[in-house]
Design a protein around this motif. Structure first.
Motif, mmCIF file in Angstrom:
data_model
loop_
_atom_site.group_PDB
_atom_site.id
_atom_site.type_symbol
_atom_site.label_atom_id
_atom_site.label_comp_id
_atom_site.label_asym_id
_atom_site.label_seq_id
_atom_site.Cartn_x
_atom_site.Cartn_y
_atom_site.Cartn_z
ATOM 1 N N ILE A 158 0.838 -1.198 0.000
ATOM 2 C CA ILE A 158 0.000 0.000 0.000
ATOM 3 C C ILE A 158 0.877 1.254 0.000
ATOM 4 N N CYS A 159 1.934 1.260 0.833
ATOM 5 C CA CYS A 159 2.860 2.403 0.863
ATOM 6 C C CYS A 159 3.536 2.597 -0.489
ATOM 7 N N ILE A 160 3.933 1.483 -1.117
ATOM 8 C CA ILE A 160 4.583 1.561 -2.422
ATOM 9 C C ILE A 160 3.606 2.058 -3.477
ATOM 10 N N SER A 161 2.337 1.661 -3.348
ATOM 11 C CA SER A 161 1.322 2.146 -4.286
ATOM 12 C C SER A 161 1.124 3.651 -4.142
ATOM 13 N N ILE A 162 1.029 4.121 -2.882
ATOM 14 C CA ILE A 162 0.868 5.559 -2.640
ATOM 15 C C ILE A 162 2.092 6.312 -3.146
ATOM 16 N N SER A 163 3.281 5.771 -2.826
ATOM 17 C CA SER A 163 4.525 6.381 -3.303
ATOM 18 C C SER A 163 4.567 6.383 -4.824
ATOM 19 N N GLY A 164 4.067 5.300 -5.421
ATOM 20 C CA GLY A 164 4.058 5.195 -6.879
ATOM 21 C C GLY A 164 3.184 6.244 -7.519
ATOM 22 N N TRP A 165 2.006 6.498 -6.912
ATOM 23 C CA TRP A 165 1.134 7.558 -7.439
ATOM 24 C C TRP A 165 1.858 8.900 -7.417
ATOM 25 N N ALA A 166 2.475 9.213 -6.265
ATOM 26 C CA ALA A 166 3.189 10.490 -6.146
ATOM 27 C C ALA A 166 4.391 10.546 -7.080
ATOM 28 N N LEU A 167 5.040 9.387 -7.251
ATOM 29 C CA LEU A 167 6.213 9.333 -8.110
ATOM 30 C C LEU A 167 5.861 9.628 -9.564
ATOM 31 N N MET A 168 4.609 9.388 -9.926
ATOM 32 C CA MET A 168 4.190 9.687 -11.285
ATOM 33 C C MET A 168 4.331 11.166 -11.623
ATOM 34 N N VAL A 169 4.139 12.033 -10.601
ATOM 35 C CA VAL A 169 4.324 13.466 -10.819
ATOM 36 C C VAL A 169 5.786 13.750 -11.141
ATOM 37 N N ALA A 170 6.679 13.161 -10.331
ATOM 38 C CA ALA A 170 8.114 13.350 -10.574
ATOM 39 C C ALA A 170 8.521 12.751 -11.914
ATOM 40 N N PHE A 171 7.934 11.608 -12.282
ATOM 41 C CA PHE A 171 8.228 10.997 -13.585
ATOM 42 C C PHE A 171 7.766 11.902 -14.726
ATOM 43 N N GLY A 172 6.669 12.633 -14.488
ATOM 44 C CA GLY A 172 6.222 13.592 -15.497
ATOM 45 C C GLY A 172 7.267 14.663 -15.731
ATOM 46 N N PHE A 173 7.835 15.178 -14.633
ATOM 47 C CA PHE A 173 8.882 16.190 -14.763
ATOM 48 C C PHE A 173 10.204 15.574 -15.219
ATOM 49 N N MET A 174 10.386 14.286 -14.935
ATOM 50 C CA MET A 174 11.545 13.581 -15.484
ATOM 51 C C MET A 174 11.464 13.562 -17.007
ATOM 52 N N ALA A 175 10.281 13.221 -17.529
ATOM 53 C CA ALA A 175 10.083 13.216 -18.980
ATOM 54 C C ALA A 175 10.210 14.622 -19.543
ATOM 55 N N ALA A 176 9.636 15.604 -18.826
ATOM 56 C CA ALA A 176 9.707 16.991 -19.295
ATOM 57 C C ALA A 176 11.145 17.478 -19.347
ATOM 58 N N ALA A 177 11.923 17.165 -18.286
ATOM 59 C CA ALA A 177 13.328 17.570 -18.257
ATOM 60 C C ALA A 177 14.100 16.908 -19.389
ATOM 61 N N SER A 178 13.823 15.623 -19.623
ATOM 62 C CA SER A 178 14.512 14.893 -20.689
ATOM 63 C C SER A 178 14.209 15.489 -22.063
ATOM 64 N N VAL A 179 12.918 15.754 -22.316
ATOM 65 C CA VAL A 179 12.509 16.312 -23.608
ATOM 66 C C VAL A 179 13.045 17.726 -23.785
ATOM 67 N N ARG A 180 12.896 18.566 -22.743
ATOM 68 C CA ARG A 180 13.355 19.949 -22.858
ATOM 69 C C ARG A 180 14.869 20.019 -23.060
#
Length: 479
Positions: A291-313
């Protein structure tokens, strides 16, 4: 005279302030154009599994623990390689798009299909032999046997995921965000409906949930394939060609190094679940951690979004040879993601076990989640920065170096420290998690240092060399 000089200084400061505000606003728009869909897509794909887990958790706690083991251990290893490889090829797509060498993106997409599907085939035995692998790793035999049944479903899911990640990297590098967002939302909504229909209404139980999970990945794959091949990407898609095999070795090397980099990160968090499975009261501990990993995973999706944005930019601006734009995009991506992480940090310190009841009816499991919440909050804060810096490395093609950083930080510092705290000092799962947090902190510090000392003029030169090998005959380049 002095009054005139003072007035000129004030006007200059006002102009500078307006210019900075305009620059920040323009970069923010560019970041969110990529980050918005990039957050929504993993929210959808990860959300599919969280929804599956939520449905399964209301059928049986053993099945919940088994599903969590397969998803968080076996599938996480495969997904780490796939996600990393797709990001590596996304680096090439982003740099080629920034340099306006549009015809190369279609070749990179076809290379991505080849590389990811071959890699997935080589990793398939992990699913086939999931039960004995988990038993060898010390997991409860009853849970491992049930996990073996779940793992067979993930064979089809992993192939669908390989195709989806290839499409996403190709479209994301061009900021084709509408189609990505559309299918991310549709697949998630479809999964909720079909999971309820098949598992609850029609009574197929866990089988119905897994069928719905597979269907949720078929939909975006079919939709994006039709969009790309039927005119949605006229400049970048010229049809299937044998030229995709030209210089594929270079692409393989970059994608494999990227795959290793990301897989080391994914597997690192998985070790927390594995080590917990060897402690007392394994079923409750695994349920709480999942459950903790699932919650962390949801939040990590935001960081992954900025990871993709940083990579593309970063990759786009390197292709355009604009050093100042590269540096400013990095600053904005890290600052924005950290601000969101700080808000989540406070939220999960406040709410604690309340979120657990979305996944379980067990008060005992919810109590363990509440106990682990401070560690979860600190993990969320660190994870708001570290993936974005990894995205910078992706954009520059430095995945190989970061793979060594991950290996040292996670497996030579974090993991041994976690084992010592958890087993030697008897701090149990909390001790293991503290060690893992320390490893992540070391890795983040190293990535900050690497980003600060990077010679960006040299990175521009390397980016130009990286995208030159593949070329198409002139007659194929016209739209």
């Amino acid at each position: 005279m002095e009054g005139g000089i003072h007035q000129n200084l004030l006007e200059h400061e006002a102009e500078s302030s307006l210019f900075l505000k305009s620059k920040i606003w323009n970069e923010t728009k560019k970041l969110w154009v990529v980050a918005g869909p990039a957050i929504l897509i993993p929210f959808s794909t990860f959300g599919i599994h969280v929804i599956s887990q939520a449905f399964i958790g209301h059928f049986s706690s053993i099945q919940l623990a088994a599903y969590a083991l397969v998803f968080s251990v076996i599938f996480r290893v495969v997904l780490g390689f796939q996600f990393g490889m797709a990001n590596g090829i996304g680096t090439l797509c982003g740099q080629a798009f920034g340099a306006k060498q549009y015809h190369k993106l279609g070749l990179y997409l076809q290379q991505s299909f080849i590389i990811l599907l071959v890699a997935t085939t080589l990793l398939t035995p992990l699913f086939i032999f999931a039960a004995p692998i988990l038993k060898t790793l010390g997991q409860d035999h009853e849970i491992a046997d049930v996990a073996g049944d779940f793992a067979l479903w993930f064979v089809a899911i992993s192939y669908l995921y390989a195709l989806l990640l290839s499409f996403n990297s190709f479209l994301q590098s061009q900021s084709k965000n509408f189609i990505l967002s559309l299918y991310a939302v549709l697949s998630l909504l479809a999964h909720i409906f079909f999971s309820w229909l098949l598992s609850v209404k029609l009574g197929f139980g866990v089988t119905g949930v897994m069928v719905s999970t597979a269907l949720a990945y078929v939909m975006p794959n079919v939709g994006q394939f039709v969009y790309i091949t039927c005119g949605g990407c006229k400049e970048t898609w010229k049809g299937f060609t044998a030229l995709a095999f030209a210089d594929i070795g270079r692409t393989i090397r970059l994608s494999v190094s990227s795959g290793v980099m990301i897989c080391l990160e994914f597997c690192y968090n998985t070790l927390l679940l594995l080590l917990a499975g060897n402690m007392g009261n394994a079923e409750v501990t695994i349920d709480a951690l999942s459950i903790c990993i699932s919650i962390s995973g949801w939040a990590l999706m935001v960081a992954f979004g900025f990871m993709a944005a940083a990579s593309v930019r970063v990759s786009n601006e390197l292709g355009r040879r604009d050093v100042k734009a590269v540096k400013f995009s990095i600053l904005m991506a890290v600052g924005t993601s950290f601000s969101i992480g700080l808000v989540l940090f406070v939220c999960f310190l406040v709410f604690r076990e309340k979120a657990a009841y979305a996944f379980t009816n067990s008060e005992e499991v919810a109590g363990v989640v509440a106990r682990l919440s401070p560690l979860l909050a600190f993990t969320l804060l660190l994870n708001s920065v570290q993936p974005v810096l990894s995205g910078v490395a992706n954009g520059t093609g430095q995945q190989g170096i970061v793979a060594y950083v991950n290996l040292a930080s996670y497996y030579l510092i974090g993991l041994p420290l976690g084992v010592i705290l958890g087993y030697v000092f008897k701090l149990q799962v909390e001790g293991v998690w503290v060690g893992i947090i320390m490893g992540t902190a070391v890795q983040t510090a190293i990535l900050v240092w690497m980003t600060c000392i990077t010679d960006w003029d040299r990175q521009i030169s390397l980016a130009q060399k990286r995208i030159t090998p593949i070329s198409l005959p002139k007659e194929t380049l016209s739209p």
